[in-house]
Motif scaffolding. Structure first.
Motif, PDB file in Angstrom:
ATOM      1  N   MET A   1       0.840  -1.164   0.000  1.00  0.00           N
ATOM      2  CA  MET A   1       0.000   0.000   0.000  1.00  0.00           C
ATOM      3  C   MET A   1       0.887   1.228   0.000  1.00  0.00           C
ATOM      4  SD  MET A   1      -2.847  -0.964   2.790  1.00  0.00           S
ATOM      5  CE  MET A   1      -4.065  -2.170   2.407  1.00  0.00           C
ATOM      6  N   SER A   2       0.493   2.226  -0.730  1.00  0.00           N
ATOM      7  CA  SER A   2       1.249   3.465  -0.731  1.00  0.00           C
ATOM      8  C   SER A   2       0.285   4.628  -0.565  1.00  0.00           C
ATOM      9  CB  SER A   2       2.050   3.620  -2.022  1.00  0.00           C
ATOM     10  OG  SER A   2       1.178   3.835  -3.104  1.00  0.00           O
ATOM     11  N   LEU A  22      -4.131   3.003   8.130  1.00  0.00           N
ATOM     12  CA  LEU A  22      -3.557   2.374   6.941  1.00  0.00           C
ATOM     13  C   LEU A  22      -2.526   1.324   7.327  1.00  0.00           C
ATOM     14  CD1 LEU A  22      -3.407   2.298   3.845  1.00  0.00           C
ATOM     15  CD2 LEU A  22      -1.636   4.061   3.990  1.00  0.00           C
ATOM     16  N   ARG A  23      -1.659   1.653   8.270  1.00  0.00           N
ATOM     17  CA  ARG A  23      -0.636   0.693   8.718  1.00  0.00           C
ATOM     18  C   ARG A  23      -1.280  -0.543   9.349  1.00  0.00           C
ATOM     19  NH1 ARG A  23       4.412   2.741   8.191  1.00  0.00           N
ATOM     20  NH2 ARG A  23       4.577   4.996   8.011  1.00  0.00           N
ATOM     21  N   LYS A  24      -2.352  -0.340  10.107  1.00  0.00           N
ATOM     22  CA  LYS A  24      -3.043  -1.467  10.735  1.00  0.00           C
ATOM     23  C   LYS A  24      -3.621  -2.396   9.665  1.00  0.00           C
ATOM     24  CE  LYS A  24      -6.704  -2.722  13.904  1.00  0.00           C
ATOM     25  NZ  LYS A  24      -7.983  -2.363  14.467  1.00  0.00           N
ATOM     26  N   ARG A  25      -4.300  -1.806   8.694  1.00  0.00           N
ATOM     27  CA  ARG A  25      -4.896  -2.625   7.629  1.00  0.00           C
ATOM     28  C   ARG A  25      -3.813  -3.342   6.818  1.00  0.00           C
ATOM     29  NH1 ARG A  25      -8.735  -1.027   2.603  1.00  0.00           N
ATOM     30  NH2 ARG A  25      -8.934  -3.143   1.854  1.00  0.00           N
ATOM     31  N   GLU A  29      -3.150  -7.438   6.245  1.00  0.00           N
ATOM     32  CA  GLU A  29      -3.092  -8.054   4.915  1.00  0.00           C
ATOM     33  C   GLU A  29      -1.679  -8.483   4.528  1.00  0.00           C
ATOM     34  OE1 GLU A  29      -5.100  -5.743   1.949  1.00  0.00           O
ATOM     35  OE2 GLU A  29      -6.787  -5.313   3.276  1.00  0.00           O
ATOM     36  N   GLY A  30      -0.718  -8.323   5.444  1.00  0.00           N
ATOM     37  CA  GLY A  30       0.657  -8.726   5.164  1.00  0.00           C
ATOM     38  C   GLY A  30       1.355  -7.819   4.168  1.00  0.00           C
ATOM     39  N   CYS A  31       0.991  -6.547   4.176  1.00  0.00           N
ATOM     40  CA  CYS A  31       1.566  -5.575   3.234  1.00  0.00           C
ATOM     41  C   CYS A  31       2.437  -4.568   3.968  1.00  0.00           C
ATOM     42  CB  CYS A  31       0.453  -4.802   2.523  1.00  0.00           C
ATOM     43  SG  CYS A  31      -0.613  -5.814   1.508  1.00  0.00           S
ATOM     44  N   ALA A  75       9.408  -2.074  -2.345  1.00  0.00           N
ATOM     45  CA  ALA A  75       8.230  -2.735  -1.763  1.00  0.00           C
ATOM     46  C   ALA A  75       7.410  -3.437  -2.842  1.00  0.00           C
ATOM     47  CB  ALA A  75       7.371  -1.719  -1.013  1.00  0.00           C
ATOM     48  N   THR A  76       7.297  -2.820  -4.006  1.00  0.00           N
ATOM     49  CA  THR A  76       6.556  -3.432  -5.108  1.00  0.00           C
ATOM     50  C   THR A  76       7.247  -4.696  -5.590  1.00  0.00           C
ATOM     51  OG1 THR A  76       5.706  -1.262  -5.784  1.00  0.00           O
ATOM     52  CG2 THR A  76       5.610  -3.038  -7.415  1.00  0.00           C
ATOM     53  N   TYR A  77       8.559  -4.638  -5.762  1.00  0.00           N
ATOM     54  CA  TYR A  77       9.308  -5.829  -6.151  1.00  0.00           C
ATOM     55  C   TYR A  77       9.092  -6.948  -5.132  1.00  0.00           C
ATOM     56  CZ  TYR A  77      12.186  -4.685 -10.233  1.00  0.00           C
ATOM     57  OH  TYR A  77      12.638  -4.435 -11.506  1.00  0.00           O
TER      58      TYR A  77
END
Length: 166
Positions: A1-2, A22-25, A29-31, A75-77
């Motif tokens: 997530m960004s 956002l950080r909690k979600r 979700e392991g993101c 992070a995307t990679y």
């Protein structure tokens, strides 16, 4: 997530309610959460390296902390299961994107199918050693050049020279 944020809040966002949510979600979700200020990135784009470094320090970003577009790319990679290895010759150095867990022959096949089919071995140097020893020649003299076979799992940042025969 960004998320894109104002420059004034791009670096110290853990206290903001929206960022906490956002950080909690993302954690659920392991993101990862990557905070990017489009304005900061735009301004950094035209600056000389030293000036950009000073400006980031003024904003509170420590050297090597990463952030912005670089962090977003990393992070995307990671989320996509991708990594980078390099080839380097006299004329050019090139980055290649592969899936994590690929063997040396599979990575060679990204360049050309003949490289995978006729793979013999890969002369391999870690990225840090490649820089430290100024390339293949220095790495070989220093004894950090490795010969890897068909079962070798390519590591992030490896610099490789493939030997093959077809």
């Amino acid at each position: 997530m960004s998320t894109s944020v104002a420059p004034s809040s791009c670096l110290h966002t853990t206290h903001l309610p929206a960022q906490q949510a956002l950080r909690k979600r993302a954690a659920e979700e392991g993101c990862e959460v990557v905070v990017v200020s489009a304005k900061v990135e735009s301004e950094l784009n035209g600056m000389p390296d030293e000036e950009a470094k000073e400006w980031l320090e003024m904003l509170g970003v420590e050297a090597g902390e990463g952030g912005g577009l670089g962090a977003l790319i990393r992070a995307t990679y990671k989320a996509l299961g991708l990594q980078t290895y390099f080839t380097s010759g006299e004329k050019e150095t090139r980055a290649w994107t592969i899936r994590q867990g690929m063997t040396a022959p599979q990575a060679a096949g990204v360049i050309h199918s003949d490289f995978e089919r006729g793979f013999i071995r890969a002369e391999t140097i870690g990225y840090a050693d490649f820089l430290k020893h100024s390339g293949y020649g220095g790495a070989k003299e220093a004894g950090v050049l490795r010969l890897e076979g068909k079962e070798y799992l390519v590591q992030e940042g490896d610099v490789m020279l493939f030997r093959f025969n077809v």
